[in-house]
Design an enzyme around this catalytic site. Structure first.
Site, PDB file in Angstrom:
ATOM      1  N   HIS A   1      -5.763   2.688   1.157  1.00  0.00           N
ATOM      2  CA  HIS A   1      -5.071   3.906   1.598  1.00  0.00           C
ATOM      3  C   HIS A   1      -5.788   4.617   2.758  1.00  0.00           C
ATOM      4  O   HIS A   1      -5.174   4.931   3.774  1.00  0.00           O
ATOM      5  CB  HIS A   1      -4.946   4.909   0.450  1.00  0.00           C
ATOM      6  CG  HIS A   1      -4.268   4.362  -0.781  1.00  0.00           C
ATOM      7  ND1 HIS A   1      -3.270   3.422  -0.729  1.00  0.00           N
ATOM      8  CD2 HIS A   1      -4.433   4.645  -2.109  1.00  0.00           C
ATOM      9  CE1 HIS A   1      -2.857   3.145  -1.964  1.00  0.00           C
ATOM     10  NE2 HIS A   1      -3.552   3.861  -2.811  1.00  0.00           N
TER      11      HIS A   1
ATOM     12  N   ASP B   1       0.897  -1.148   0.000  1.00  0.00           N
ATOM     13  CA  ASP B   1       0.000   0.000   0.000  1.00  0.00           C
ATOM     14  C   ASP B   1       0.934   1.196   0.000  1.00  0.00           C
ATOM     15  O   ASP B   1       1.533   1.512   1.040  1.00  0.00           O
ATOM     16  CB  ASP B   1      -0.877  -0.007   1.253  1.00  0.00           C
ATOM     17  CG  ASP B   1      -1.852   1.155   1.271  1.00  0.00           C
ATOM     18  OD1 ASP B   1      -1.457   2.263   0.846  1.00  0.00           O
ATOM     19  OD2 ASP B   1      -2.996   0.976   1.702  1.00  0.00           O
ATOM     20  N   HIS B   2       1.096   1.851  -1.138  1.00  0.00           N
ATOM     21  CA  HIS B   2       2.187   2.823  -1.229  1.00  0.00           C
ATOM     22  C   HIS B   2       2.004   4.010  -0.281  1.00  0.00           C
ATOM     23  O   HIS B   2       2.954   4.687   0.053  1.00  0.00           O
ATOM     24  CB  HIS B   2       2.427   3.271  -2.680  1.00  0.00           C
ATOM     25  CG  HIS B   2       1.456   4.282  -3.186  1.00  0.00           C
ATOM     26  ND1 HIS B   2       0.241   3.946  -3.703  1.00  0.00           N
ATOM     27  CD2 HIS B   2       1.516   5.633  -3.258  1.00  0.00           C
ATOM     28  CE1 HIS B   2      -0.392   5.042  -4.077  1.00  0.00           C
ATOM     29  NE2 HIS B   2       0.358   6.098  -3.818  1.00  0.00           N
TER      30      HIS B   2
HETATM   31  C1  BG6 Z   1      -3.313   4.459  -6.381  1.00  0.00           C
HETATM   32  C2  BG6 Z   1      -4.656   4.450  -7.056  1.00  0.00           C
HETATM   33  O1  BG6 Z   1      -3.217   3.420  -5.457  1.00  0.00           O
HETATM   34  O2  BG6 Z   1      -3.133   5.699  -5.702  1.00  0.00           O
HETATM   35  C3  BG6 Z   1      -4.784   5.622  -8.006  1.00  0.00           C
HETATM   36  O3  BG6 Z   1      -4.819   3.234  -7.765  1.00  0.00           O
HETATM   37  C4  BG6 Z   1      -4.464   6.917  -7.315  1.00  0.00           C
HETATM   38  O4  BG6 Z   1      -6.087   5.660  -8.570  1.00  0.00           O
HETATM   39  C5  BG6 Z   1      -3.150   6.837  -6.560  1.00  0.00           C
HETATM   40  O5  BG6 Z   1      -4.402   7.937  -8.302  1.00  0.00           O
HETATM   41  C6  BG6 Z   1      -2.923   8.058  -5.709  1.00  0.00           C
HETATM   42  O6  BG6 Z   1      -1.650   7.996  -5.163  1.00  0.00           O
HETATM   43  P1  BG6 Z   1      -0.826   9.332  -4.845  1.00  0.00           P
HETATM   44  O7  BG6 Z   1       0.431   8.824  -4.219  1.00  0.00           O
HETATM   45  O8  BG6 Z   1      -0.613  10.015  -6.163  1.00  0.00           O
HETATM   46  O9  BG6 Z   1      -1.684  10.124  -3.922  1.00  0.00           O
END
Ligand code: BG6
Length: 521
Positions: free
Chosen positions: A271, A208-209
């Protein structure tokens, strides 16, 4: 605000340098096999993150990437494609000399992994690569494929004899699996069964980044390395919490993915609920991966299930219509590529949850995420209860400010505390003011990509920042009743909002008139 000089008795200056962001290079050699290598994730996130690690001198030596996907490409054409991507999506100015040193570590093998015959040649290629690159068997598999391909991919890795569940092979085998992990509780459990039939839990890294973002990691430090906030961190002082992840972009060519996924599965299940868990969890006994993840599981488990009769009052979904973004006209979701003209997929979702435990009883947590919103902003905002008497209510001019503590996840990474102050002058004139901390101003360093941190952690074998299956299940259990409601009635709770707005106005109804509603800062 700048970094405060260390006091006598603190650890000596320089003992914990703040640059580079990762201090520990991985020492064990590693082969990273990326499945889905021709896709966006590899080009936009994974390879720029690896290139960053290379520039910081943090990649293992030796190290190699083997990209795998169906698209016919050679090593050279794959490298060319990634060079362009690294220049476009990497942090800071592109360093061509560093790229030239990095590119020879990248290889490509075209294969359709759903074809049972494909894995023989692929595993031969991987063995040869390990041998020629002097990598003694340490392999990280990265599943950057469409979610429906996770289970077949895992089975194919097993049938090629590459998974090593018994730990008998030299080195380690680990797998990183992208979110969403399943599409509801049942499918998540069934995917978990497929994965654990092949890998031990300790080999599985569900990514989960958001958990790799500096500001998100700082949540634990902020809460548990400072004595002043924790006594306030409960229902006695906190009125409610708002967690917002607003994006100004649309679905960016990923219409087919969004049609089957929607914002609830794409963003909320992972997230947003992971952010909530970090805000609300109890202090862990230690920083070990399991102690941290035990606390996250407990708090997710303590979120009150929404009663069936209340579902429509606890969630508002939305879908963007044509509007504008950064001053330019943009199409509505239904006019995006690969989107059905009458689609009922949500691009916005807002929820109200409460946590049924001693710390949080009665404190609402509002979660909201949306695409094509007016402004890109991810923040965790904590609103404190007002002062018990309105001492200045009658006499004050100006504006009484609510006390907010806001953690800016992005952009403008930082934290600020808003409170009321008397403006100079003969009258009692009250103005909202802020104490603010900003990462860039204080540390000067650019904030590293979350993928760099998480890839490095997976190579280190540190799973702390990767959600464990029990919290994945707890999050699905919470959302399942909503998903069933929308399965039965696909248009339920769905409102249209104009691209470039703050989302559907109906989302204000979640507050039931209790406060000023969503923050619009
Ligand atoms: C991803 C989703 O996990 O997170 C995307 O699949 C989304 O739809 C993205 O745009 C948002 O990540 P960040 O780091 O740009 O806020």
């Amino acid at each position: 605000m700048s970094e405060v000089p260390q006091a006598k008795g603190d650890s000596p200056p320089g003992s914990c340098p703040i640059e580079p962001a990762f201090r520990v290079p991985v020492t064990a050699p590693c082969l990273l096999m990326i499945f889905g290598a021709s896709g966006d994730l590899t080009a936009r996130k994974l390879v720029p993150a690896l290139f960053d690690l290379h520039r910081e001198g943090l990649l293992p030596g030796p190290f190699a990437v083997l990209g795998v996907s169906r698209t016919p490409m050679t090593d050279a054409s794959f490298r060319d494609r990634l060079r362009t991507a690294a220049a476009e999506f990497g942090a800071g100015p592109f360093d061509a000399a560093a790229w030239d040193a990095f590119a020879p570590m990248i290889f490509y093998h075209p294969a359709d992994v759903s074809d049972p015959g494909a894995f023989g040649p692929l595993s031969t290629r991987a063995s040869v690569l390990c041998e020629t690159s002097a990598i003694p068997g340490n392999v990280v598999f990265y599943a950057a494929v469409a979610p429906k391909s996770y289970a077949p991919l895992v089975r194919a890795i097993a049938s090629a004899g590459l998974a090593d569940p018994s730990g008998a092979m030299p080195g380690y085998r680990r797998i990183i699996i992208e979110k969403p992990f399943g599409e509801d509780l049942e499918s998540a459990r069934s995917l978990a069964a497929d994965v654990t039939a092949v890998f031990r839990e300790s080999q599985v890294y569900r990514i989960d980044h958001y958990l790799g973002k500096e500001t998100v990691q700082n949540m634990l430090v902020f809460r548990f390395a400072n004595g002043i906030f924790e006594p306030l961190w409960n229902r006695n002082y906190i009125e409610h919490v708002q967690i917002t992840v607003a994006e100004s972009i649309g679905v960016e060519g990923r219409g087919d993915y969004y049609e089957g996924t929607g914002a609830v599965r794409d963003m909320v299940q992972n997230h947003l609920l992971q952010l909530l868990a970090l805000v609300a969890m109890e202090p862990p006994v230690s920083l070990s991966a399991d102690d941290v993840r035990d606390e996250k599981r407990k708090v997710l488990h303590a979120i009150e299930p929404t009663p069936l009769g209340e579902l429509g009052r606890a969630c508002v979904r939305g879908q963007y219509t044509a509007g504008s973004s950064a001053g330019k006209p943009v199409p509505g979701y239904r006019a995006e590529k690969h989107v059905a003209p009458g689609s009922l997929a949500e691009t916005f979702a807002a929820f109200r949850f409460t946590i049924d435990n001693w710390r949080w009883g009665g404190v609402p947590f509002y979660l909201r995420t949306g695409k094509r919103m007016g402004r890109a902003l991810s923040e965790i905002a904590i609103r404190f209860r007002p002062a018990p008497t309105l001492l200045f209510g009658d006499t004050a001019c100006g504006q009484m400010a609510s006390n907010w503590l806001v953690i800016n996840v992005s952009p403008d990474e930082g934290i600020y505390l808003r409170f009321s102050a008397k403006a100079p002058g003969p009258e009692v004139c009250i103005r909202p003011v802020e104490f603010a901390f900003n990462y860039h101003e204080t540390f000067g360093a650019r904030v590293p990509s979350p993928y760099s941190r998480l890839l490095l952690d997976a190579m280190h074998g540190d799973a702390t920042l990767f959600p464990r299956m029990d919290s994945v299940e707890a999050a699905w259990a919470l959302l399942d009743p909503f998903l069933s409601r929308w399965k039965a009635d696909p248009g339920a709770d769905l409102w249209m909002y104009e691209a470039g707005s703050d989302g559907p106005r109906e989302a204000d109804s979640l507050f039931e008139g209790n406060t000023e509603g969503w923050r619009s800062r």
